[in-house]
Scaffold this motif. Structure first.
Motif, mmCIF file in Angstrom:
data_model
loop_
_atom_site.group_PDB
_atom_site.id
_atom_site.type_symbol
_atom_site.label_atom_id
_atom_site.label_comp_id
_atom_site.label_asym_id
_atom_site.label_seq_id
_atom_site.Cartn_x
_atom_site.Cartn_y
_atom_site.Cartn_z
ATOM 1 N N VAL A 82 40.829 23.187 66.238
ATOM 2 C CA VAL A 82 40.471 22.377 65.479
ATOM 3 C C VAL A 82 41.121 20.884 65.773
ATOM 4 O O VAL A 82 42.481 21.357 65.928
ATOM 5 N N GLN A 83 40.387 19.939 65.488
ATOM 6 C CA GLN A 83 40.933 18.642 65.728
ATOM 7 C C GLN A 83 40.473 17.584 64.863
ATOM 8 O O GLN A 83 39.362 17.712 64.476
ATOM 9 N N LEU A 84 41.544 16.661 64.081
ATOM 10 C CA LEU A 84 40.773 15.596 63.636
ATOM 11 C C LEU A 84 40.364 14.430 64.436
ATOM 12 O O LEU A 84 41.383 13.825 65.477
ATOM 13 N N GLN A 85 39.425 14.001 64.367
ATOM 14 C CA GLN A 85 38.556 12.699 65.209
ATOM 15 C C GLN A 85 38.567 11.520 64.471
ATOM 16 O O GLN A 85 37.811 11.581 63.616
ATOM 17 N N ALA A 86 39.218 10.739 64.887
ATOM 18 C CA ALA A 86 39.534 9.267 64.164
ATOM 19 C C ALA A 86 38.407 8.512 64.811
ATOM 20 O O ALA A 86 38.589 8.260 66.067
ATOM 21 N N SER A 87 37.890 7.530 64.197
ATOM 22 C CA SER A 87 37.102 6.398 64.933
ATOM 23 C C SER A 87 37.138 5.328 64.086
ATOM 24 O O SER A 87 37.536 5.043 62.817
ATOM 25 N N SER A 128 37.119 5.745 60.076
ATOM 26 C CA SER A 128 36.213 7.248 59.685
ATOM 27 C C SER A 128 37.012 8.363 60.455
ATOM 28 O O SER A 128 37.649 8.045 61.445
ATOM 29 N N CYS A 129 37.060 9.330 59.514
ATOM 30 C CA CYS A 129 37.770 10.904 60.538
ATOM 31 C C CYS A 129 37.227 12.104 60.007
ATOM 32 O O CYS A 129 36.908 12.160 58.743
ATOM 33 N N ALA A 130 36.877 13.028 60.980
ATOM 34 C CA ALA A 130 36.289 14.317 60.581
ATOM 35 C C ALA A 130 36.832 15.260 61.455
ATOM 36 O O ALA A 130 37.164 15.024 62.521
ATOM 37 N N PRO A 131 37.030 16.555 61.126
ATOM 38 C CA PRO A 131 37.658 17.440 61.870
ATOM 39 C C PRO A 131 36.298 18.166 62.839
ATOM 40 O O PRO A 131 35.156 18.000 62.439
ATOM 41 N N SER A 132 36.634 18.518 64.002
ATOM 42 C CA SER A 132 35.817 19.064 64.840
ATOM 43 C C SER A 132 36.401 20.721 65.044
ATOM 44 O O SER A 132 37.559 20.881 64.768
ATOM 45 N N GLY A 133 35.444 21.541 65.256
ATOM 46 C CA GLY A 133 35.741 22.859 65.263
ATOM 47 C C GLY A 133 35.333 23.603 64.186
ATOM 48 O O GLY A 133 34.774 23.173 63.280
ATOM 49 N N ASN A 152 32.453 16.529 55.676
ATOM 50 C CA ASN A 152 34.006 16.789 55.448
ATOM 51 C C ASN A 152 34.635 15.396 56.243
ATOM 52 O O ASN A 152 35.725 15.807 57.168
ATOM 53 N N THR A 153 34.123 14.183 55.988
ATOM 54 C CA THR A 153 34.681 13.029 56.540
ATOM 55 C C THR A 153 35.040 12.355 55.635
ATOM 56 O O THR A 153 34.631 12.271 54.443
ATOM 57 N N VAL A 154 36.355 11.535 55.820
ATOM 58 C CA VAL A 154 37.115 10.697 55.287
ATOM 59 C C VAL A 154 36.767 9.254 55.797
ATOM 60 O O VAL A 154 36.945 9.057 56.862
ATOM 61 N N TYR A 155 36.787 8.159 54.941
ATOM 62 C CA TYR A 155 36.513 6.980 55.324
ATOM 63 C C TYR A 155 37.587 6.133 54.763
ATOM 64 O O TYR A 155 38.139 6.276 53.686
ATOM 65 N N LEU A 156 37.876 5.113 55.406
ATOM 66 C CA LEU A 156 39.008 4.174 54.915
ATOM 67 C C LEU A 156 38.233 2.468 55.039
ATOM 68 O O LEU A 156 38.143 2.020 56.246
ATOM 69 N N LEU A 200 41.819 -8.205 55.045
ATOM 70 C CA LEU A 200 42.914 -7.877 56.038
ATOM 71 C C LEU A 200 44.051 -8.767 56.403
ATOM 72 O O LEU A 200 43.660 -10.010 56.349
ATOM 73 N N LYS A 201 45.157 -8.356 56.423
ATOM 74 C CA LYS A 201 46.191 -9.256 56.654
ATOM 75 C C LYS A 201 47.172 -8.860 57.569
ATOM 76 O O LYS A 201 47.086 -7.965 58.298
ATOM 77 N N PRO A 202 47.643 -9.916 58.496
ATOM 78 C CA PRO A 202 48.504 -9.467 59.688
ATOM 79 C C PRO A 202 49.549 -8.263 59.603
ATOM 80 O O PRO A 202 49.600 -7.481 60.482
ATOM 81 N N GLU A 203 49.944 -8.177 58.314
ATOM 82 C CA GLU A 203 50.847 -7.117 58.113
ATOM 83 C C GLU A 203 50.315 -5.737 57.975
ATOM 84 O O GLU A 203 50.873 -4.689 57.968
ATOM 85 N N ASP A 204 48.945 -5.673 58.088
ATOM 86 C CA ASP A 204 48.086 -4.692 58.154
ATOM 87 C C ASP A 204 48.036 -3.961 59.399
ATOM 88 O O ASP A 204 47.593 -2.739 59.802
ATOM 89 N N THR A 205 48.666 -4.687 60.363
ATOM 90 C CA THR A 205 48.356 -4.474 61.912
ATOM 91 C C THR A 205 49.309 -3.202 61.986
ATOM 92 O O THR A 205 50.566 -3.061 61.744
ATOM 93 N N ALA A 206 48.732 -2.203 62.491
ATOM 94 C CA ALA A 206 49.509 -0.692 62.837
ATOM 95 C C ALA A 206 48.461 0.267 63.670
ATOM 96 O O ALA A 206 47.445 -0.170 63.503
ATOM 97 N N VAL A 207 49.027 1.463 63.711
ATOM 98 C CA VAL A 207 48.046 2.527 64.190
ATOM 99 C C VAL A 207 47.903 3.424 63.005
ATOM 100 O O VAL A 207 49.000 3.695 62.266
ATOM 101 N N TYR A 208 46.703 3.389 62.767
ATOM 102 C CA TYR A 208 46.317 4.163 61.561
ATOM 103 C C TYR A 208 45.968 5.609 61.889
ATOM 104 O O TYR A 208 45.145 6.086 62.819
ATOM 105 N N TYR A 209 46.547 6.676 61.183
ATOM 106 C CA TYR A 209 46.306 8.259 61.583
ATOM 107 C C TYR A 209 45.566 8.612 60.374
ATOM 108 O O TYR A 209 46.092 8.473 59.220
ATOM 109 N N CYS A 210 44.687 9.592 60.577
ATOM 110 C CA CYS A 210 44.078 10.404 59.287
ATOM 111 C C CYS A 210 45.069 11.659 59.360
ATOM 112 O O CYS A 210 45.536 12.177 60.320
ATOM 113 N N ASN A 211 44.829 12.266 57.927
ATOM 114 C CA ASN A 211 45.516 13.610 57.805
ATOM 115 C C ASN A 211 44.501 14.410 57.026
ATOM 116 O O ASN A 211 44.111 13.830 56.023
ATOM 117 N N ALA A 212 44.806 15.592 56.963
ATOM 118 C CA ALA A 212 43.952 16.565 56.135
ATOM 119 C C ALA A 212 44.524 17.752 56.143
ATOM 120 O O ALA A 212 45.050 18.312 57.108
#
Length: 118
Positions: free
Chosen positions: A1-6, A20-25, A75-79, A84-96
């Motif tokens: 099982v993996q979480l796939q973000a896009s 968006s993010c959803a699990p595979s498997g 089984n998908t989560v969205y954000l 958006l502001k420059p301070e929102d710059t980051a790597v975004y990770y989904c978690n479940a």
């Protein structure tokens, strides 16, 4: 099982992006889901969470600008990220918390870069 973000990418300040993010498997169900982010040189921080019943919580700096949602049938989560502001710059990770049927296990997605230019 993996979480796939896009999603993610580069946008100017004031713009919008969606993730968006959803699990595979093979899984039984998904409990709490959320998004975190990590900017360079900073610790990973919680952005937003959502329960299986749809109750959402947000980090103060994104309240009113970001919206977390989920589609339980997929089984998908969205954000959705607006204003958006420059301070929102980051790597975004989904978690479940994923119910595998025989146990519940916490998973992280691979991370997707969001860059907001000023």
């Amino acid at each position: 099982v993996q979480l796939q973000a896009s999603g993610g990418g580069l946008v100017q300040a004031g713009g919008s992006l969606s993730l968006s993010c959803a699990p595979s498997g093979s899984i039984f169900s998904v409990n709490n889901m959320g998004w975190y982010r990590q900017a360079p040189g900073k610790p990973r921080e919680l952005v937003a969470t959502i329960t299986s019943g749809g109750s959402a919580g947000y980090e103060d700096s994104v309240k009113g600008r970001f919206t977390i949602s989920r589609d339980n049938a997929k089984n998908t989560v969205y954000l959705q990220m607006n204003s958006l502001k420059p301070e929102d710059t980051a790597v975004y990770y989904c978690n479940a918390d994923i119910n595998l049927g025989y146990r519940v296990r916490n998973y992280w997605g691979q991370g997707t870069q969001v860059t907001v230019s000023s």
